[in-house]
Design a protein around this motif. Structure first.
Motif, PDB file in Angstrom:
ATOM      1  N   LEU A 218       0.798  -1.146   0.317  1.00 25.13           N
ATOM      2  CA  LEU A 218       0.228   0.257  -0.470  1.00 25.13           C
ATOM      3  C   LEU A 218       1.001   1.511   0.058  1.00 25.13           C
ATOM      4  O   LEU A 218       0.492   1.993  -0.831  1.00 25.13           O
ATOM      5  N   ALA A 219       1.903   1.334   0.231  1.00 21.66           N
ATOM      6  CA  ALA A 219       3.117   2.577   1.076  1.00 21.66           C
ATOM      7  C   ALA A 219       3.607   2.811  -0.259  1.00 21.66           C
ATOM      8  O   ALA A 219       3.446   3.716  -0.966  1.00 21.66           O
ATOM      9  N   THR A 220       4.566   2.226  -1.267  1.00 22.25           N
ATOM     10  CA  THR A 220       4.658   1.844  -2.499  1.00 22.25           C
ATOM     11  C   THR A 220       3.519   2.036  -4.179  1.00 22.25           C
ATOM     12  O   THR A 220       4.380   3.102  -4.486  1.00 22.25           O
ATOM     13  N   MET A 221       2.253   1.894  -3.347  1.00 19.06           N
ATOM     14  CA  MET A 221       1.625   1.824  -4.615  1.00 19.06           C
ATOM     15  C   MET A 221       0.864   3.433  -4.604  1.00 19.06           C
ATOM     16  O   MET A 221       0.750   4.138  -5.697  1.00 19.06           O
ATOM     17  N   LEU A 222       0.790   3.874  -3.003  1.00 23.27           N
ATOM     18  CA  LEU A 222      -0.193   5.056  -2.888  1.00 23.27           C
ATOM     19  C   LEU A 222       0.954   6.022  -3.473  1.00 23.27           C
ATOM     20  O   LEU A 222       0.883   7.307  -4.079  1.00 23.27           O
ATOM     21  N   SER A 223       2.712   5.676  -3.166  1.00 24.55           N
ATOM     22  CA  SER A 223       4.028   6.988  -3.115  1.00 24.55           C
ATOM     23  C   SER A 223       4.172   6.895  -4.692  1.00 24.55           C
ATOM     24  O   SER A 223       3.977   8.109  -5.165  1.00 24.55           O
ATOM     25  N   ILE A 224       3.786   5.614  -5.733  1.00 20.61           N
ATOM     26  CA  ILE A 224       3.764   6.115  -6.818  1.00 20.61           C
ATOM     27  C   ILE A 224       2.702   6.815  -7.460  1.00 20.61           C
ATOM     28  O   ILE A 224       2.597   7.694  -8.173  1.00 20.61           O
ATOM     29  N   ILE A 225       1.510   6.133  -7.444  1.00 21.90           N
ATOM     30  CA  ILE A 225       0.289   6.730  -7.796  1.00 21.90           C
ATOM     31  C   ILE A 225      -0.021   8.469  -7.703  1.00 21.90           C
ATOM     32  O   ILE A 225      -0.098   9.478  -8.020  1.00 21.90           O
ATOM     33  N   THR A 226       0.476   9.209  -5.958  1.00 22.28           N
ATOM     34  CA  THR A 226       1.053  10.681  -5.613  1.00 22.28           C
ATOM     35  C   THR A 226       1.402  11.608  -6.727  1.00 22.28           C
ATOM     36  O   THR A 226       1.196  12.055  -7.002  1.00 22.28           O
ATOM     37  N   LEU A 285      13.950   3.799   2.836  1.00 23.97           N
ATOM     38  CA  LEU A 285      15.005   4.828   2.414  1.00 23.97           C
ATOM     39  C   LEU A 285      15.481   5.454   1.107  1.00 23.97           C
ATOM     40  O   LEU A 285      15.603   6.934   1.900  1.00 23.97           O
ATOM     41  N   LEU A 286      15.576   5.201   0.186  1.00 25.52           N
ATOM     42  CA  LEU A 286      15.138   5.850  -1.045  1.00 25.52           C
ATOM     43  C   LEU A 286      14.472   6.786  -1.374  1.00 25.52           C
ATOM     44  O   LEU A 286      14.558   7.899  -1.910  1.00 25.52           O
ATOM     45  N   LEU A 287      12.765   6.450  -1.126  1.00 24.85           N
ATOM     46  CA  LEU A 287      12.150   7.032  -1.561  1.00 24.85           C
ATOM     47  C   LEU A 287      11.741   8.097  -0.150  1.00 24.85           C
ATOM     48  O   LEU A 287      11.527   9.093  -0.893  1.00 24.85           O
ATOM     49  N   VAL A 288      12.177   7.931   0.683  1.00 25.31           N
ATOM     50  CA  VAL A 288      11.466   8.949   1.703  1.00 25.31           C
ATOM     51  C   VAL A 288      12.750  10.257   1.198  1.00 25.31           C
ATOM     52  O   VAL A 288      12.446  11.266   1.332  1.00 25.31           O
ATOM     53  N   PRO A 367       0.608  16.883  -0.629  1.00 22.62           N
ATOM     54  CA  PRO A 367       1.058  14.954  -0.800  1.00 22.62           C
ATOM     55  C   PRO A 367       2.186  14.500  -0.368  1.00 22.62           C
ATOM     56  O   PRO A 367       2.297  13.133   0.266  1.00 22.62           O
ATOM     57  N   PHE A 368       3.969  15.043  -0.711  1.00 20.34           N
ATOM     58  CA  PHE A 368       5.223  14.074  -0.646  1.00 20.34           C
ATOM     59  C   PHE A 368       5.260  14.080   0.677  1.00 20.34           C
ATOM     60  O   PHE A 368       6.272  13.199   1.634  1.00 20.34           O
ATOM     61  N   VAL A 369       4.886  15.404   2.165  1.00 19.91           N
ATOM     62  CA  VAL A 369       4.977  15.060   4.045  1.00 19.91           C
ATOM     63  C   VAL A 369       4.522  14.045   4.124  1.00 19.91           C
ATOM     64  O   VAL A 369       4.889  12.601   4.555  1.00 19.91           O
ATOM     65  N   PHE A 370       2.969  13.689   3.321  1.00 21.73           N
ATOM     66  CA  PHE A 370       2.413  12.747   3.861  1.00 21.73           C
ATOM     67  C   PHE A 370       2.976  11.021   3.247  1.00 21.73           C
ATOM     68  O   PHE A 370       3.085  10.218   3.754  1.00 21.73           O
ATOM     69  N   VAL A 371       3.161  10.662   1.871  1.00 26.13           N
ATOM     70  CA  VAL A 371       4.183  10.046   1.411  1.00 26.13           C
ATOM     71  C   VAL A 371       5.035   9.452   2.253  1.00 26.13           C
ATOM     72  O   VAL A 371       5.376   8.431   3.055  1.00 26.13           O
ATOM     73  N   VAL A 375       5.679   6.015   4.632  1.00 23.28           N
ATOM     74  CA  VAL A 375       6.659   5.001   4.020  1.00 23.28           C
ATOM     75  C   VAL A 375       7.419   4.934   5.689  1.00 23.28           C
ATOM     76  O   VAL A 375       8.000   3.976   5.866  1.00 23.28           O
ATOM     77  N   ILE A 376       7.225   6.074   6.523  1.00 17.68           N
ATOM     78  CA  ILE A 376       8.232   5.755   7.109  1.00 17.68           C
ATOM     79  C   ILE A 376       7.773   5.077   8.974  1.00 17.68           C
ATOM     80  O   ILE A 376       8.582   4.314   8.882  1.00 17.68           O
ATOM     81  N   ILE A 377       6.282   5.092   8.428  1.00 18.87           N
ATOM     82  CA  ILE A 377       5.720   4.327   9.360  1.00 18.87           C
ATOM     83  C   ILE A 377       5.597   3.145   9.242  1.00 18.87           C
ATOM     84  O   ILE A 377       5.475   1.647   9.908  1.00 18.87           O
ATOM     85  N   MET A 378       5.570   2.773   8.037  1.00 21.76           N
ATOM     86  CA  MET A 378       5.238   1.426   7.315  1.00 21.76           C
ATOM     87  C   MET A 378       6.885   0.531   7.503  1.00 21.76           C
ATOM     88  O   MET A 378       7.120  -0.625   8.432  1.00 21.76           O
ATOM     89  N   ALA A 379       7.940   1.455   7.481  1.00 23.15           N
ATOM     90  CA  ALA A 379       8.994   0.566   7.554  1.00 23.15           C
ATOM     91  C   ALA A 379       9.482   0.372   9.455  1.00 23.15           C
ATOM     92  O   ALA A 379      10.356  -0.330   9.349  1.00 23.15           O
ATOM     93  N   VAL A 380       9.411   2.012   9.898  1.00 19.45           N
ATOM     94  CA  VAL A 380       9.584   0.807  11.322  1.00 19.45           C
ATOM     95  C   VAL A 380       8.438  -0.057  12.014  1.00 19.45           C
ATOM     96  O   VAL A 380       9.157  -0.677  12.801  1.00 19.45           O
TER      97      VAL A 380
END
Length: 404
Positions: A218-226, A285-288, A367-371, A375-380
């Motif tokens: 979900l984190a990956t796809m939300l990032s790509i589509i956003t 890490l790279l996405l953030v 939108p970028f702050v949200f992504v 992603v950070i929440i998911m990684a933690v």
């Protein structure tokens, strides 16, 4: 094995192109038909809802009926629904149908496209799980990720090239490709017996092991589509670009991301020992980092660098969550879990456009702050929770030994 992998790659590639080839020509076609942007959003959103709803169904059917038959049915359905969608556009442009009836016809046709497309990636992912062991699973899933990345890049490019002839031409190509893919699958992918002899326990999205990797998906796809949805608005506002300059920049940026994604997954195919959790964490890490560049570096060169980093990060995370979800379940449940992965992608396509544009209206940086935060929440969460796939791995290996 190489022949089978190419067949799986080509299947997923065509499905992704079929999804992406509509996007670039949809806005001008809608205006040519005299319809509004709201109609366009409704048509696309309902198609995405159909994708999210049907992906688990196709995945489960592939466990029962076999992978190859479901892939072939998916391409036949794509062919029929694309022909219907193209014919509806044609009669609308010819002025033979208009108004509310035209909108309903387009929604039905786009909904059918959304219903049949997930039959292919869900079954292809399950097929890849069938033919790989736990050590080679991430390399196998990288093949699917590379197909997604290439479709992401070439889908809009194909649409742009054929739109130079006429706006409706990309839809003709979208109707032709499933027929070609049907032939490739028929000839190159051998049929396998259905994996289910007795009905297995149904895979649930919140069950232990699976939920973490669906969260990562979900984190990956939300990032790509956003990035796809609000990127153009953001770069135009930040750099004061013209409409044409913005279109050129976003096209180049997405192409850079796609190329980075393909190269990253190509390297993973050669390094099958890479495991899901490290892949996802490195990708996070790279996405953030890419989001930080988008937020704090106001230059075209900085944004291109961010696109490239984003592509590498997404290229690591995509096979990571697919592999992790696959290893978290038994051999008989591969279709079910692949369907859930497809559903996550469909849900993201529904949520991300609405959420990202709403956040953008409040503040263009949100939108970028949200992504980044998501992603950070998911990684933690992934770091904090110990993932256990051993039992699933042993079950999968045992079934593969029996099949040999």
């Amino acid at each position: 094995m190489l022949r089978i992998r190419f067949g799986i790659f080509f299947s997923v590639f065509v499905a992704m192109v079929g999804l992406m080839i509509i996007a670039p020509v949809m806005p001008p076609l809608i205006r040519e038909l005299g319809l509004s942007e709201t109609h366009s959003g409704l048509i696309i959103s309902l198609g995405s809802i159909a994708m999210a709803a049907m992906a688990p169904v196709w995945g489960n059917w592939s466990d029962v009926k076999g992978r190859k038959p479901v892939i072939l049915i998916g391409f036949l359905g794509m062919l029929a629904s694309y022909v219907l969608f193209t014919a509806t556009m044609y009669v609308g442009l010819a002025g033979l149908v208009s108004g509310g009836f035209l909108v309903v016809m387009l929604i039905v046709a786009r909904g059918l496209v959304g219903m049949f497309i997930p039959a292919v990636p869900s079954s292809a992912q399950a097929y890849m799980a069938d033919i790989t062991d736990e050590k080679g699973r991430s390399a196998g899933m990288a093949v699917i990720g590379a197909a997604n990345g290439m479709g992401l890049v070439l889908g809009p490019a194909i649409a742009g090239a054929f739109a130079l002839i006429d706006l409706i031409w990309p839809l003709y190509i979208g109707s032709l490709l499933p027929l070609v893919a049907f032939g490739v699958v028929l000839l190159m992918i051998p049929a396998q017996k259905p994996v289910i002899r007795e009905k297995p326990k149904k895979v649930k999205p919140f069950q232990k092991g699976v939920r973490l990797y669906l969260f990562a998906g979900l984190a990956t796809m939300l990032s790509i589509i956003t990035l796809q949805v609000v990127g153009g608005f953001y770069f135009q506002d930040q750099l004061s670009l013209s409409t044409r300059e913005t279109a050129r920049m976003i096209s180049m940026g997405l192409m850079l991301s796609g190329v980075a994604m393909i190269v990253t997954q190509g390297l993973q195919m050669k390094n099958p020992k890479w495991q899901p959790k490290p892949l996802i964490l490195a990708g996070s890490l790279l996405l953030v980092s890419s989001m930080a560049l988008f937020l704090f570096v106001i230059s075209m060169a900085g944004y291109y660098a961010a696109f490239f980093l984003f592509g590498i990060g997404a290229g690591l995370m995509m096979p990571g969550f697919m592999t992790g979800a696959s290893l978290a379940v038994s051999h008989e449940q591969q279709g079910g879990v692949a369907g859930l992965v497809g559903a996550v992608q469909g849900i993201s396509a529904v949520i991300a456009p609405i959420l990202s544009t709403s956040l953008y209206q409040l503040d263009k940086h949100l939108p970028f702050v949200f992504v980044a935060l998501f992603v950070i929440i998911m990684a933690v969460t992934l770091l904090a929770v110990r993932t256990q796939t051993g039992a699933a791995i042993e079950t999968t290996a045992a079934h593969q030994d029996v099949s040999k």
